[in-house]
Write a protein that holds these residues in place. Structure first.
Motif, short mmCIF file in Angstrom:
data_model
loop_
_atom_site.label_atom_id
_atom_site.label_comp_id
_atom_site.label_asym_id
_atom_site.label_seq_id
_atom_site.Cartn_x
_atom_site.Cartn_y
_atom_site.Cartn_z
N LEU A 10 37.97 -37.31 -20.16
CA LEU A 10 38.57 -37.63 -21.08
C LEU A 10 39.93 -38.67 -21.16
O LEU A 10 40.15 -37.95 -20.38
CB LEU A 10 38.75 -36.78 -22.53
N ALA A 11 39.67 -39.97 -21.34
CA ALA A 11 40.17 -41.32 -20.98
C ALA A 11 40.57 -41.58 -21.54
O ALA A 11 39.92 -41.64 -23.28
CB ALA A 11 40.11 -41.71 -19.12
N GLY A 12 41.96 -42.62 -21.73
CA GLY A 12 42.50 -43.77 -23.02
C GLY A 12 41.36 -44.41 -23.06
O GLY A 12 40.51 -44.57 -22.52
N ALA A 27 45.55 -36.68 -22.60
CA ALA A 27 46.46 -34.46 -22.78
C ALA A 27 45.21 -33.86 -23.09
O ALA A 27 44.82 -33.12 -22.52
CB ALA A 27 47.60 -34.52 -23.92
N LYS A 28 44.20 -34.73 -24.02
CA LYS A 28 43.12 -33.31 -24.10
C LYS A 28 41.77 -33.73 -22.75
O LYS A 28 41.33 -33.05 -22.59
CB LYS A 28 42.48 -34.31 -25.40
N THR A 33 39.75 -30.69 -18.87
CA THR A 33 39.65 -30.83 -16.65
C THR A 33 39.91 -29.13 -16.68
O THR A 33 39.44 -29.66 -15.52
CB THR A 33 40.27 -32.27 -16.74
N LYS A 34 40.82 -29.13 -17.18
CA LYS A 34 42.14 -28.25 -16.08
C LYS A 34 41.22 -26.61 -16.42
O LYS A 34 41.25 -25.68 -16.16
CB LYS A 34 43.24 -27.43 -16.69
N ALA A 35 40.64 -26.11 -17.85
CA ALA A 35 39.68 -24.68 -17.82
C ALA A 35 38.41 -25.05 -17.44
O ALA A 35 38.23 -24.74 -16.64
CB ALA A 35 39.54 -25.17 -19.89
N LYS A 133 31.61 -36.44 -20.19
CA LYS A 133 33.06 -36.54 -18.80
C LYS A 133 33.27 -35.01 -18.82
O LYS A 133 33.21 -34.67 -19.69
CB LYS A 133 34.20 -37.02 -20.00
N ALA A 134 34.25 -34.92 -17.74
CA ALA A 134 34.69 -33.65 -16.76
C ALA A 134 32.73 -32.50 -16.78
O ALA A 134 33.25 -32.01 -16.63
CB ALA A 134 35.80 -32.40 -17.52
N GLY A 135 32.15 -33.46 -16.98
CA GLY A 135 30.85 -32.73 -16.99
C GLY A 135 30.40 -32.51 -15.27
O GLY A 135 31.08 -33.41 -14.34
N ILE A 136 29.39 -31.64 -15.07
CA ILE A 136 29.05 -31.38 -13.66
C ILE A 136 27.58 -31.28 -13.39
O ILE A 136 26.87 -31.10 -13.98
CB ILE A 136 29.39 -30.21 -12.88
N ILE A 137 27.10 -32.50 -12.59
CA ILE A 137 25.81 -32.23 -11.94
C ILE A 137 26.11 -30.93 -10.57
O ILE A 137 26.65 -31.68 -9.50
CB ILE A 137 24.87 -33.32 -10.94
N GLY A 138 25.30 -30.37 -9.97
CA GLY A 138 24.61 -29.68 -8.80
C GLY A 138 23.57 -30.05 -7.78
O GLY A 138 22.43 -29.96 -8.62
N ILE A 139 24.11 -30.46 -7.10
CA ILE A 139 22.24 -31.29 -6.46
C ILE A 139 22.57 -30.34 -4.53
O ILE A 139 23.99 -30.23 -4.01
CB ILE A 139 22.81 -32.63 -5.81
#
Length: 165
Positions: A10-12, A27-28, A33-35, A133-139
């Motif tokens: 998540l960005a500004g 900050a969120k 993203t760290k989590a 945002k901060a999601g993942i796709i694996g291929i």
């Protein structure tokens, strides 16, 4: 080989920076993203390399993945910037695969990452995938075969499934 397409956190707010390329994670966004990175590490996941867009928010996301010890190093490419060149990245990937590496994280932006995933899996953009945002796709990309339309989607996860707070 496996590639993980990871959208920046998540960005500004858009329009709050004169140059959108400089828009940082909030900050969120950093916290989530760290989590996500910590959970990936807990799963035992690691990458041979992280390849990131040069935009600040993507680079910050990639740095968080690097700090979580998910890869030994990261590189930057304009191919992952918004409206970046999929064909340039494919050329880079072909050269990169000549080594012993078999796991790559790409940190970038929407809708590009979802469209790239669709090209790899179906050989065409269908508008069917959406990466949060901060999601993942694996291929999974096959060996010795054109990856377009011949790759396998094995992971599509929004960050809310990683962040339990």
């Amino acid at each position: 080989m496996q590639i993980y397409l990871i959208r920046h956190g998540l960005a500004g707010e858009r329009g709050t920076y004169e140059d959108d390329r400089e828009r940082p994670l909030t900050a969120k966004g950093q916290s989530k993203t760290k989590a996500v990175a910590q959970q990936l590490k807990a799963f035992g996941l690691s990458f041979d390399e992280i390849l990131t867009s040069p935009l600040v928010r993507a680079r910050q996301t990639a740095d968080i993945l690097l700090q979580a010890d998910l890869a030994p190093h990261l590189s930057t490419t304009d191919a992952l910037a918004p409206l970046g060149s999929f064909s340039s990245w494919l050329e880079w990937l072909q050269a990169w695969r000549q080594g012993d590496s078999d796991s790559l994280a790409l940190v970038g932006h929407e809708p590009d990452l979802s469209q790239w995933a669709e090209l790899l899996v179906w050989g065409e953009v269908r508008g069917a995938l959406q990466l949060k945002k901060a999601g993942i796709i694996g291929i999974e990309i096959p060996d010795n075969v054109d990856p377009l339309g011949n790759s396998i989607l094995f992971w599509l996860t929004p960050p809310r499934l990683f962040v339990l707070s």
